[in-house]
Enzyme design. Structure first.
Site, PDB file in Angstrom:
ATOM      1  N   HIS A   1       0.819  -1.212   0.000  1.00 41.12           N
ATOM      2  CA  HIS A   1       0.000   0.000   0.000  1.00 41.12           C
ATOM      3  C   HIS A   1       0.851   1.260   0.000  1.00 41.12           C
ATOM      4  O   HIS A   1       0.367   2.343   0.313  1.00 41.12           O
ATOM      5  CB  HIS A   1      -0.916   0.021   1.220  1.00 41.12           C
ATOM      6  CG  HIS A   1      -1.715  -1.219   1.417  1.00 41.12           C
ATOM      7  ND1 HIS A   1      -2.530  -1.717   0.431  1.00 41.12           N
ATOM      8  CD2 HIS A   1      -1.810  -2.083   2.459  1.00 41.12           C
ATOM      9  CE1 HIS A   1      -3.106  -2.829   0.880  1.00 41.12           C
ATOM     10  NE2 HIS A   1      -2.669  -3.082   2.096  1.00 41.12           N
TER      11      HIS A   1
ATOM     12  N   HIS B   1      -6.824  -4.707  -1.458  1.00 40.61           N
ATOM     13  CA  HIS B   1      -6.096  -5.965  -1.395  1.00 40.61           C
ATOM     14  C   HIS B   1      -6.330  -6.827  -2.625  1.00 40.61           C
ATOM     15  O   HIS B   1      -6.210  -8.043  -2.576  1.00 40.61           O
ATOM     16  CB  HIS B   1      -6.476  -6.743  -0.139  1.00 40.61           C
ATOM     17  CG  HIS B   1      -6.088  -6.030   1.107  1.00 40.61           C
ATOM     18  ND1 HIS B   1      -6.993  -5.310   1.847  1.00 40.61           N
ATOM     19  CD2 HIS B   1      -4.893  -5.875   1.709  1.00 40.61           C
ATOM     20  CE1 HIS B   1      -6.363  -4.753   2.869  1.00 40.61           C
ATOM     21  NE2 HIS B   1      -5.096  -5.079   2.810  1.00 40.61           N
TER      22      HIS B   1
END
Lengths: 330, 206
Positions: A56, A218
């Protein structure tokens, strides 16, 4: 899979080593796998620790520094860190005033941070947890895992980080963090899936004219599949979803966030559409940020985050910050 | 079950997860993020190494050490969940080099209780509980009916496999698959599948 890696198993460790080499102002513990401000622990300052799966970036390691996080704990790609790591980072930043954990609402993150908080309490460290769950694409329910933590994580880390930097007490830092989360909503679209180094293939395949609506960070598919439409329409749909879920009268903080594979030229186009539509809806923008901040590896996509901002939040947003991923006024 | 068999169980579980890591990853990619096989494989490889480095002397300590290792090596939700299951099971056993099937009944239920407490999952939520619950019940019924370890473990393995397959039509209410809502229907739960592999490993070594 084409990636600039050596071995899928070593991606996180080797990226961490590179971060350490590029940013000597940070201290990176490659053994326990955490990133910490070089001046930690600072006596009397509330420590701010966040973490989660890798992939991320710049969240969370890129947000370590004065005015934001004291430490970040990266797990494997899209996998939460383990309690030992989180405990080590918590101890490294504890200056006697307690530590705030900023945790995105995912089952694994919640469990591992909870275990770490219990271990820290055993060692006499007070820990407050701020749970981030801003993604309005997921229906909120006590019977499910609940809403996901996405773009608002950046807002929580910036604003709570500023409060900690100016000497806020443990309860105050946690309170403003929770306030920001409660005032925030996000919605995301994906044009392509990301590819994790371990899996070596995209999480899902999309036909050329289809997109995923309501994705997380995700690589999982979203709530539904839709036909690709002009950006103007997608931005309006995303903002409608956010405006329907929570009350936003303005002024708001607006984050136009890329998911890793969308260029700035598109993100600015999106910002233009978003600001025009918010004006139409009578919602004033107090502050804005455009860029790839809370990403999902190489996923092409974008998320919009709104936060109904108080004067105090805007003051703390404007406070100086000096991190690899976010830097102003310092 | 003696301490050697307990170690063999963990080694067999590690072997089964390594062999089926791709399957677990594929199942997880459909409704999660596609790393369940990789993460569990890393964890169980560490379990085998930890058990070889300092071999425990009781069955309880084998399970506790395996659980602690998973908890500190796997991350995600499966690390704490499998870790606390094995630790709770180990703690429920008498501190002996050999334990009886009746002891294992109590241990399996203690592990299940730990999973349900930590994850909050109920039967039908499309999680590992849907494989573990039927397996623990089948093991208990077999032991009550006079089965030996091999018989009870075989019954548990069959129940776990059936339970994992039965997750296909379910809509996920826990974990990352829950974000998909109705779109999680039609896919087998990766956690229930890895649980079935671990019970099959017990049946294979018994």
């Amino acid at each position: 899979m084409k990636k600039f890696i050596n071995d899928p198993a070593d991606v996180v460790a080797q990226s961490l080593a590179g971060l350490a080499a590029a940013h000597p102002e940070l201290r990176v513990d490659t053994e326990e796998q955490y990133i910490v401000r070089a001046d930690a622990p600072r006596a009397g300052k509330v420590g701010l620790v966040s973490g989660g799966g890798s992939g991320h970036e710049p969240l969370h390691g890129g947000f370590v520094g004065p005015g934001m996080l004291d430490a970040a704990v990266p797990g494997e790609v899209f996998t939460s860190p383990v309690p030992d790591q989180i405990l080590a980072a918590t101890k490294a930043v504890d200056g006697g005033a307690g530590v705030v954990h900023v945790v995105k609402n995912y089952t694994g993150d919640v469990m591992n941070f909870q275990l770490a908080a219990e271990l820290a309490a055993d060692e006499g460290i007070s820990v407050e947890t701020v749970l981030v769950d801003d993604d309005v694409a997921v229906e909120d329910s006590t019977w499910t895992a609940g809403r996901r933590g996405t773009g608002a994580t950046l807002l929580v880390e910036k604003i709570a980080g500023a409060r900690a930097e100016e000497g806020g007490k443990l309860a105050e830092v946690a309170a403003i963090g929770r306030e920001v989360n409660a005032a925030s909503g996000s919605f995301a679209y994906a044009l392509t899936s990301g590819t994790t180094p371990a899996a070596g293939r995209p999480g899902f395949e999309l036909p050329a004219d289809e997109i995923e609506a309501g994705v997380g960070i995700h690589g999982e598919p979203g709530r539904r599949r839709e036909k690709l439409r002009p950006a103007k329409e997608l931005v309006r749909s995303a903002l409608d979803a956010i405006l329907d879920a929570k009350t936003f009268t303005g002024p708001v903080l607006l984050l136009v966030n890329g998911l890793g594979g969308t260029p700035l030229i598109e993100l600015y186009l999106i910002y233009g559409e978003a600001s025009a539509y918010l004006e139409e809806r009578g919602v004033a923008i107090a502050r804005q940020l455009v860029g790839n901040y809370v990403t999902s590896l190489d996923m092409a996509g974008m998320s919009l985050t709104l936060c109904q901002a108080t004067d105090e939040m805007i003051r703390l947003w404007d406070a100086p910050v000096r991190t690899p991923g976010l830097r102003w006024g310092a | 079950m003696d301490v050697t068999l307990a170690r063999e169980w963990m080694r067999a579980a590690a072997g089964a997860i390594a062999a089926d890591a791709d399957l677990l990853t594929r199942l997880d990619a459909a409704i999660g993020d596609g790393d369940h096989g990789v993460n569990l494989n890393r964890g169980f490889t560490a379990v085998v190494a930890a058990l070889e480095k300092t071999p425990p002397e009781t069955v309880a300590d084998v399970l506790i050490k395996a659980g602690t290792t998973l908890m500190s090596r796997v991350g995600g939700a499966s690390g704490p969940i499998y870790g606390s299951a094995l630790r709770a099971a180990g703690k429920a056993l008498p501190p002996a080099a050999e334990v009886q099937p009746a002891d294992l009944v109590a241990a399996l239920h203690a592990g299940l209780e730990a999973v349900r407490k930590l994850g909050g999952a109920a039967p039908g939520d499309k999680t590992m509980v849907d494989a573990y619950g039927p397996a623990a019940d089948a093991f208990e019924q077999a032991v009550a009916g006079g089965a030996d370890l091999a018989g009870a473990a075989g019954a548990a393995a069959r129940a776990a496999a059936a339970g994992a397959e039965a997750t296909v039509p379910l809509q996920a209410r826990k974990g990352r698959a829950s974000y998909l809502g109705e779109r999680s229907i039609g896919h087998q739960d990766p956690g229930a599948t890895s649980t079935a592999l671990i019970f099959q490993a017990l049946a294979d070594v018994s």
